[in-house]
Design a protein around this motif. Sequence first.
Motif, short mmCIF file in Angstrom:
data_model
loop_
_atom_site.label_atom_id
_atom_site.label_comp_id
_atom_site.label_asym_id
_atom_site.label_seq_id
_atom_site.Cartn_x
_atom_site.Cartn_y
_atom_site.Cartn_z
N MET A 197 1.74 -23.63 22.20
CA MET A 197 0.94 -23.29 21.03
C MET A 197 1.68 -22.21 20.24
N ALA A 198 2.28 -22.59 19.12
CA ALA A 198 3.15 -21.68 18.38
C ALA A 198 2.44 -20.41 17.92
N SER A 199 1.13 -20.49 17.72
CA SER A 199 0.38 -19.34 17.23
C SER A 199 -0.19 -18.48 18.36
N ALA A 200 0.19 -18.76 19.61
CA ALA A 200 -0.42 -18.07 20.75
C ALA A 200 -0.26 -16.56 20.68
N GLY A 201 0.93 -16.09 20.34
CA GLY A 201 1.14 -14.65 20.24
C GLY A 201 0.30 -14.04 19.14
N GLN A 202 0.31 -14.65 17.98
CA GLN A 202 -0.47 -14.13 16.86
C GLN A 202 -1.96 -14.11 17.19
N GLN A 203 -2.42 -15.14 17.88
CA GLN A 203 -3.83 -15.19 18.28
C GLN A 203 -4.20 -13.98 19.14
N VAL A 204 -3.36 -13.69 20.12
CA VAL A 204 -3.66 -12.58 21.02
C VAL A 204 -3.67 -11.25 20.28
N PHE A 205 -2.69 -11.04 19.41
CA PHE A 205 -2.63 -9.77 18.69
C PHE A 205 -3.88 -9.58 17.82
N THR A 206 -4.30 -10.65 17.17
CA THR A 206 -5.51 -10.58 16.34
C THR A 206 -6.75 -10.32 17.20
N LEU A 207 -6.84 -11.03 18.33
CA LEU A 207 -7.97 -10.86 19.23
C LEU A 207 -8.05 -9.44 19.79
N VAL A 208 -6.92 -8.90 20.18
CA VAL A 208 -6.90 -7.54 20.75
C VAL A 208 -7.39 -6.53 19.72
N ARG A 209 -6.96 -6.68 18.48
CA ARG A 209 -7.44 -5.76 17.43
C ARG A 209 -8.94 -5.87 17.25
N ARG A 210 -9.46 -7.09 17.24
CA ARG A 210 -10.90 -7.29 17.08
C ARG A 210 -11.67 -6.71 18.27
N LEU A 211 -11.18 -6.93 19.47
CA LEU A 211 -11.85 -6.42 20.65
C LEU A 211 -11.89 -4.90 20.65
N ARG A 212 -10.83 -4.31 20.16
CA ARG A 212 -10.79 -2.84 20.07
C ARG A 212 -11.72 -2.34 18.96
N ASP A 213 -11.60 -2.92 17.78
CA ASP A 213 -12.32 -2.40 16.61
C ASP A 213 -13.80 -2.76 16.61
N GLU A 214 -14.14 -3.97 17.08
CA GLU A 214 -15.53 -4.42 16.99
C GLU A 214 -16.33 -4.21 18.26
N LEU A 215 -15.69 -4.32 19.43
CA LEU A 215 -16.41 -4.14 20.69
C LEU A 215 -16.07 -2.83 21.38
N GLY A 216 -14.96 -2.20 20.99
CA GLY A 216 -14.57 -0.92 21.58
C GLY A 216 -14.19 -1.02 23.04
N VAL A 217 -13.57 -2.15 23.44
CA VAL A 217 -13.23 -2.34 24.85
C VAL A 217 -11.72 -2.31 25.05
N ASN A 218 -11.34 -1.94 26.27
CA ASN A 218 -9.95 -2.05 26.66
C ASN A 218 -9.62 -3.51 26.97
N THR A 219 -8.33 -3.80 27.02
CA THR A 219 -7.89 -5.18 27.19
C THR A 219 -6.77 -5.29 28.23
N THR A 220 -6.63 -6.48 28.76
CA THR A 220 -5.57 -6.79 29.70
C THR A 220 -5.19 -8.24 29.53
N CYS A 221 -4.19 -8.70 30.26
CA CYS A 221 -3.80 -10.12 30.21
C CYS A 221 -2.85 -10.40 31.36
#
Length: 320
Positions: A197-221
């Motif tokens: 999935m060529a957009s896989a990296g971009q997807q994760v970066f966008t998701l991480v920003r949303r998880l931080r800004d909207e839910l205020g949670v830490n992330t892992t992978c």
Amino acid sequence: MTRTVIESQTKTVTIGFDEPFCVIGERINPTGRKKLAAELEAGDFSTVEKDALEQVACGAMVLDVNAGVVYNSNPNPNETEPPLMTKMIEMVQGLVDVPLCIDSSVPGALEAGLQAAKGRPLLNSVTGEEDRLELVLPLVKKYNVPVVAISNDDTGISEDPDVRFEVAKKIVERAADFGIPAHDIVVDPLVMPVGAMASAGQQVFTLVRRLRDELGVNTTCGASNISFGLPNRHGVNAAFLPMAIGAGMTSAIMNPVRQVEMEAIKAANMLMNHDANGGEWIAFSRVLDAVKEGATFPEAAKAAQASGAGGRGGRRRRRG
């Protein structure tokens, strides 16, 4: 700022937006490792011992412990995995003093690990599946531990990042119903292979920003997922990790024995101003110098650790 606190008997590791990136060592896991699985069934823990010592020397701040062996003699993991988890955790704690991440799909093994672990381990994991929420969240509340929340549910893993965000949001909300605060939820947004999935990296970066800004949670992978199926996987991983850190990711379950990935993380910590005066980078550079002189990375890291120059391994907890 959100801070997820993980503890061993004497050390504290904090996962947070303003903290150095938390490296969770993945090697104590028999999945895909036939030799290790066979050793564990035979009661041989020599590879577990080696992996524990080596990962901590190379920079792991937390160790993931997975006892997911399907025994040939007894294929029922509900019977075999809990006692094996207990034994592995007791062994690892006797070798190294870093916090642990208890990793299992078997609820009985999760609780066995929680009973054996000293301090405040990280539990891995809960998903958005209803039965999993009802089994795992009560354990998280009972033992007052943080938990990895994986962004899939009863419908499986969605390729749509908006769906994965909503699953994460659901888990955070359901955890709150149990009295579990958002700072004790570490979301895994699920890294897809970029080769498929060529957009896989971009997807994760966008998701991480949303998880931080909207839910205020830490992330892992699971960091190596990004390079699955590709040649020179470690080069891809080493590019992915600093980009994820720049997007706000705060930890990863990964192999710390790989020099190129650890070098990328140490540099990223310094560039993010999470390395006071570049002290960790300077200490790590001495390890790299030893590698240039002919030592392997684990050998050089162990020597640096023995001399007291191995870098950050978690803050010493105050006894009181």
